[in-house]
Write an enzyme that holds these catalytic residues in place. Structure first.
Site, short mmCIF file in Angstrom:
data_model
loop_
_atom_site.label_atom_id
_atom_site.label_comp_id
_atom_site.label_asym_id
_atom_site.label_seq_id
_atom_site.Cartn_x
_atom_site.Cartn_y
_atom_site.Cartn_z
N ASP A 141 -22.72 23.53 17.41
CA ASP A 141 -21.44 22.39 16.43
C ASP A 141 -21.18 21.79 15.27
O ASP A 141 -20.66 20.55 14.88
CB ASP A 141 -21.98 21.27 17.65
CG ASP A 141 -20.73 19.89 17.78
OD1 ASP A 141 -18.90 20.86 17.63
OD2 ASP A 141 -21.02 18.65 17.51
N CYS A 201 -12.21 11.06 36.51
CA CYS A 201 -12.17 11.25 35.03
C CYS A 201 -10.79 10.82 34.37
O CYS A 201 -10.96 10.24 33.26
CB CYS A 201 -12.71 12.64 34.08
SG CYS A 201 -11.47 14.36 34.80
N CYS A 255 -18.05 11.55 37.11
CA CYS A 255 -17.87 12.91 38.00
C CYS A 255 -18.49 12.89 38.92
O CYS A 255 -19.88 12.80 38.71
CB CYS A 255 -18.37 14.24 36.29
SG CYS A 255 -18.12 15.24 37.41
#
Length: 392
Positions: A141, A201, A255
Site C-alpha cells: 500500500d 454496505c 457485510c
C-alpha cells in the site's frame, strides 16, 4: 532479455510459499500475473475523471502505473498476493452509541499494518529469490499497486459493492500485500462475485458515498474525510460523522460474509486497549508532542495532530455532552486555524448562544477567513445543516 526463471517443481515451490506465509502470520496466499487486471485500469480512470478521488492527487499522478502493473516493473512475470486477517472480536459499531468516546477504525487500533506486514513480506520474498534465482519486489500500500483488483484476480476474494475486498473465509477484514517476481509461477483462478442482491454496505453508509454498487465517491466517505482530507470538512457531513474520528467501519462491519471470519490472532494484530474507546476529553487535550507520543507506532500518527483534533472536535460537537465544553473552549486559542474553526463549530452544536456571543467578544476577529466563517455560522445559526440519507 533473459527468460524468466522457472522452478522445476512448481508444486513443492507452492507448498513452500504457503508454509512460509503461514509461519509469517498470513492467512491467505494466491498468485496471479501482471496482465490480469486490465479492466481495473479503466474503472480507476473513470473514478479520477469524475473527480471522485477528491484531493488524493497521487492517484491521478501515477494513473498509468496503477492501471498496469507491468508499467511499474516490466520484468515482473508473477504476483504473489498475501492476505492477513484482522477481524475484530466484537461489533465495531457498538462504539457509535457511546457519544463521548471516540470511534477509531478497527485497522488503526493496532500497530501500523505497513510495519507489521512489510518485514514479513521481505522475509518470504528473500526466501523465494534464494530458492528460484528470481528477482523480487515487495509492496504494501505504499506504491502505485492496485491490491484489491490483484487480490480478486488471484482468487483471495472479490471487490464487493463497497469496493473493498470480500472473502468467503474472512469477510471484509483483510490487509493485503504483494510480492512481484520475475519467476514464472503457477497462477490461481480469479474469485467470482458473491454479493448477490445484498446491499447492506450501501444502505448503511452515513453519507451516501456510493453513487451505485461497486462505485465510491471518496469525497463523501468518512474514511477519506477523516484521514486523507486536509482542510475544513464540509458542514453537510459533520453531523453524519458522529463520533468517528479516524476512518469508518460501517460498510465493512455489516457485510454478511463476516459471519465466516475468524477473529484475528491477538499475538499478530493486538488492538491497543487505549484505542478501543478513548475518551474524547483526553484526545482534545493532546498537544503536538503528546499526540506524537501517544500514537507512536500507529497509522493515526501520519495524519498529524491538526487533522486529528479537527476530527475529535467534530465528534465532541456531535456528542451532546456539555462536559466537553471546557476542553473545546480551550482550543479556541489553538495555533491551528483548522482547530480553532472546528472548536467554534463544536461549541455551536453543544448549545448556548449567549455563551457563543460572549466567547466571540472575548476572542475578537480571527485572522483566518475560514475561522471567521465558522464564527458567523455559529452566531447566526446557519451553515450547520446535517446530511440526511435519501430514503431507500
Amino acid at each position: 532479455m533473459c527468460a524468466a526463471p522457472v522452478h522445476k517443481d512448481q508444486g513443492r515451490l507452492r507448498a513452500f510459499l504457503e508454509a512460509e506465509a503461514r509461519a509469517a502470520g498470513f492467512d491467505g496466499l494466491r498468485i496471479t500475473r501482471p496482465d490480469q487486471v486490465r479492466e481495473a485500469g479503466s474503472r480507476l480512470a473513470e473514478f479520477v475523471a469524475r473527480g471522485r478521488h477528491g484531493t488524493m492527487q497521487w492517484m491521478a499522478d501515477r494513473l498509468e502505473q496503477r492501471a498496469d502493473p507491468a508499467r511499474l516493473w516490466p520484468q515482473a512475470r508473477s504476483i504473489v498476493m498475501l492476505a492477513m486477517n484482522y477481524a475484530p472480536g466484537h461489533d465495531p459499531l457498538e462504539i457509535l452509541e457511546c457519544k463521548s468516546r471516540a470511534a477509531i477504525s478497527v485497522y488503526a487500533q493496532n500497530r501500523d499494518y505497513h510495519d507489521v506486514m512489510k518485514g514479513r513480506l521481505k522475509t518470504i520474498a528473500a526466501k523465494l529469490a534464494a530458492r528460484t534465482g528470481a528477482d523480487v519486489k515487495v509492496f504494501v500500500d505504499t506504491a502505485p499497486v492496485m491490491e484489491k483488483p490483484l487480490a480478486e484476480a488471484a482468487g483471495i476474494g472479490w471487490q464487493g459493492k463497497h469496493t473493498n475486498l470480500v472473502s468467503r473465509e474472512f469477510g471484509s477484514w483483510l490487509f493485503l500485500g504483494s510480492i512481484f517476481t520475475t519467476a514464472e509461477l503457477p497462477t490461481d483462478e480469479a474469485e467470482a462475485d458473491h454479493c448477490g442482491s445484498c446491499r447492506a454496505c450501501l444502505d448503511v453508509c452515513p453519507t451516501d458515498a456510493f453513487p451505485a454498487p461497486y462505485q465510491l465517491d471518496a469525497r463523501r466517505c468518512i474514511s477519506y474525510l477523516t484521514i486523507e482530507h486536509k482542510g475544513v470538512i464540509p458542514a453537510e457531513f459533520r453531523a453524519a460523522m458522529g463520533n468517528r474520528i479516524y476512518g469508518c467501519d460501517d460498510c465493512l462491519a455489516v457485510c454478511p460474509w463476516n459471519k465466516f471470519a475468524r477473529r484475528a490472532s491477538e499475538a499478530k494484530l493486538q488492538a491497543r486497549e487505549d484505542l478501543r474507546a478513548p475518551e474524547l476529553a483526553e484526545l482534545l487535550a493532546l498537544d503536538d508532542p503528546a499526540f506524537r507520543a501517544f500514537f507512536s507506532g500507529s497509522p493515526i500518527k501520519r495524519i498529524g495532530r491538526e487533522r486529528f483534533v479537527r476530527n475529535a472536535l467534530i465528534a465532541a460537537g456531535n456528542s451532546g455532552d456539555r462536559r466537553l465544553v471546557p476542553p473545546v473552549e480551550r482550543l479556541l486559542a489553538d495555533d491551528s486555524p483548522l482547530v480553532r474553526g472546528m472548536a467554534v463549530w463544536a461549541l455551536s452544536q453543544l448549545g448556548g448562544s449567549e455563551r457563543i456571543a460572549t466567547l466571540r467578544a472575548s476572542h475578537g476577529p480571527d485572522s483566518q477567513a475560514e475561522v471567521e466563517e465558522e464564527w458567523r455560522c455559529a452566531l447566526t445559526g446557519t451553515g450547520t445543516t446535517a446530511w440526511r440519507k435519501k430514503a431507500s
